[in-house]
Motif scaffolding. Structure first.
Motif, PDB file in Angstrom:
ATOM      1  N   GLN A   1       0.836  -1.200   0.000  1.00 27.30           N
ATOM      2  CA  GLN A   1       0.000   0.000   0.000  1.00 27.30           C
ATOM      3  C   GLN A   1       0.875   1.256   0.000  1.00 27.30           C
ATOM      4  N   HIS A   2       1.992   1.190   0.685  1.00 29.10           N
ATOM      5  CA  HIS A   2       2.939   2.319   0.673  1.00 29.10           C
ATOM      6  C   HIS A   2       3.415   2.569  -0.758  1.00 29.10           C
TER       7      HIS A   2
ATOM      8  N   TYR B   1       0.577   4.074  -2.902  1.00 28.28           N
ATOM      9  CA  TYR B   1       0.392   5.490  -2.582  1.00 28.28           C
ATOM     10  C   TYR B   1       1.515   6.341  -3.175  1.00 28.28           C
TER      11      TYR B   1
ATOM     12  N   ALA C   1       1.293   6.168  -7.115  1.00 29.43           N
ATOM     13  CA  ALA C   1       0.055   6.863  -7.525  1.00 29.43           C
ATOM     14  C   ALA C   1      -0.350   6.603  -8.974  1.00 29.43           C
TER      15      ALA C   1
ATOM     16  N   GLN D   1      -3.881   7.177   5.731  1.00 29.80           N
ATOM     17  CA  GLN D   1      -3.820   8.273   4.766  1.00 29.80           C
ATOM     18  C   GLN D   1      -4.008   7.811   3.324  1.00 29.80           C
ATOM     19  N   GLY D   2      -3.746   6.535   3.074  1.00 35.87           N
ATOM     20  CA  GLY D   2      -3.882   6.014   1.708  1.00 35.87           C
ATOM     21  C   GLY D   2      -5.117   5.151   1.507  1.00 35.87           C
ATOM     22  N   THR D   3      -6.052   5.227   2.445  1.00 32.59           N
ATOM     23  CA  THR D   3      -7.231   4.352   2.352  1.00 32.59           C
ATOM     24  C   THR D   3      -8.532   5.140   2.533  1.00 32.59           C
TER      25      THR D   3
ATOM     26  N   GLY E   1      -3.565   5.618  -6.507  1.00 37.10           N
ATOM     27  CA  GLY E   1      -2.741   5.704  -5.306  1.00 37.10           C
ATOM     28  C   GLY E   1      -3.468   5.225  -4.054  1.00 37.10           C
ATOM     29  N   MET E   2      -4.797   5.109  -4.156  1.00 31.23           N
ATOM     30  CA  MET E   2      -5.590   4.815  -2.954  1.00 31.23           C
ATOM     31  C   MET E   2      -6.126   3.376  -2.924  1.00 31.23           C
TER      32      MET E   2
END
Ligand code: AMP
Ligand code: MG
Length: 297
Positions: A49-50, A53, A56, A86-88, A117-118
């Motif tokens: 996920q990092h 994000y 993107a 922050q990314g979800t 990115g999300m």
């Protein structure tokens, strides 16, 4: 075991949910036995996920559907809980509002689809419009029966236009397990709020829901947005299987950290200049013997 292979619904396949054992836990005998693997997948999810994000370029949409008390909330907590908030995003779909009902059924859904990115989880989704709506005849058959095609087009569009990778999970619990979970909700004051008057009424429609789900799987499991039917009586196995499938899918995208937008050599020179001008180095550099290293130069 690659649970993608075991639980995926191949496009056009006629799934019989009665043949899927909701108590299945594979080679894992107990929660303790599964813990190390689950931790490994959660760690991977965090890293991937990092990457998503930072890069993107891709998005991930996780659709969660189940009977009442099937474990949608717990799965959101488990999977997204491993990631940087922050990314979800999470979208929860309840009965449509009066305003939403004045639009086509996808109107309220589209704006919740993830940006590149999300990672987004749908707790219930546009599939309610061929489930509860069908079972309770909220719109005529000629309307809901046309929606499978619209759903496939919608998902294809998210995939093609926005690099959205879509994974759809049906969390499969038995009728007996549902009753047990309803009982838990009655016993546990912290869970009383989850009880709905509709729970028992919906339970009476169990077979109609199963039929509606089976048609969904046959008509909307696609290469770009596959359905996975997950044995979910054991919450720990559900978590293990879902996190493995998501991690493996994200890994295959082949995401890369973006290249720096700046000239690193130039920035490095500026850093040393600033440090040499008497500004103190960061604490981490001190710990690494930064001053000694500079003295040697
Ligand atoms: P819960 O998820 O238990 O809080 O309940 C939400 C309720 O909203 C469920 O009974 C869903 O079936 C219902 N719901 C969600 N989407 C729709 C929809 N499009 N039309 C009618 N009811 C819906
Ligand atoms: Mg409910």
């Amino acid at each position: 075991m690659d649970y993608r292979k075991l639980f995926v619904v191949k496009p056009g396949a006629q799934v019989k949910l009665a043949k899927l054992d909701p108590d299945y836990t594979g080679k894992h005998l107990s929660e303790d036995h599964a813990r190390a693997d689950t931790e490994k997948y959660l760690h991977k999810l965090n890293e991937l996920q990092h990457l998503m994000y930072s890069e993107a370029k891709h998005a991930l949409l996780i659709v969660l559907q189940a009977m009442d008390a099937g474990g949608k909330d717990g799965t959101v907590r488990h999977v997204l809980g491993a990631m940087n908030p922050q990314g979800t995003t999470v979208a929860v779909f309840k009965q449509p509002t009066a305003e939403e009902l004045k639009h086509d059924f996808l109107w309220r859904v589209h704006s919740h689809a993830p940006a590149r990115g999300m990672v987004t989880a749908f707790n219930r989704s546009h599939y309610e419009d061929v489930l509860v709506v069908r079972v309770h005849k909220l719109v005529p058959e000629k309307i809901w029966s046309g929606r499978y095609d619209f759903i496939n087009q919608f998902e294809k569009r998210l995939h093609r236009e926005n690099n959205t990778h879509i994974l759809k999970f049906f969390l499969h619990i038995s009728k007996q397990e549902q009753l047990q979970r309803f009982h838990q909700r009655l016993l546990d004051p912290a869970r009383n709020w989850k009880i709905s008057e509709a729970d028992y009424q919906e339970r009476e429609c169990w077979d109609d829901y199963i039929k509606a789900y089976e048609e969904i799987f046959a008509r909307t499991s696609t290469k770009y947005a596959p359905w996975y039917t997950i044995p979910a009586n054991q919450k720990w196995f559900r978590n293990l299987a879902v996190s493995q499938i998501i991690a493996a899918t994200m890994e295959e995208i082949g995401m890369q950290l973006p290249k720096p937008q700046v000239d690193l050599e130039m920035i490095r020179r500026r850093y040393h200049q600033a440090a040499g001008d008497g500004e103190s180095p960061p604490a981490s550099a001190k710990r690494q013997g930064w001053q000694k290293a500079r003295a040697k130069k």
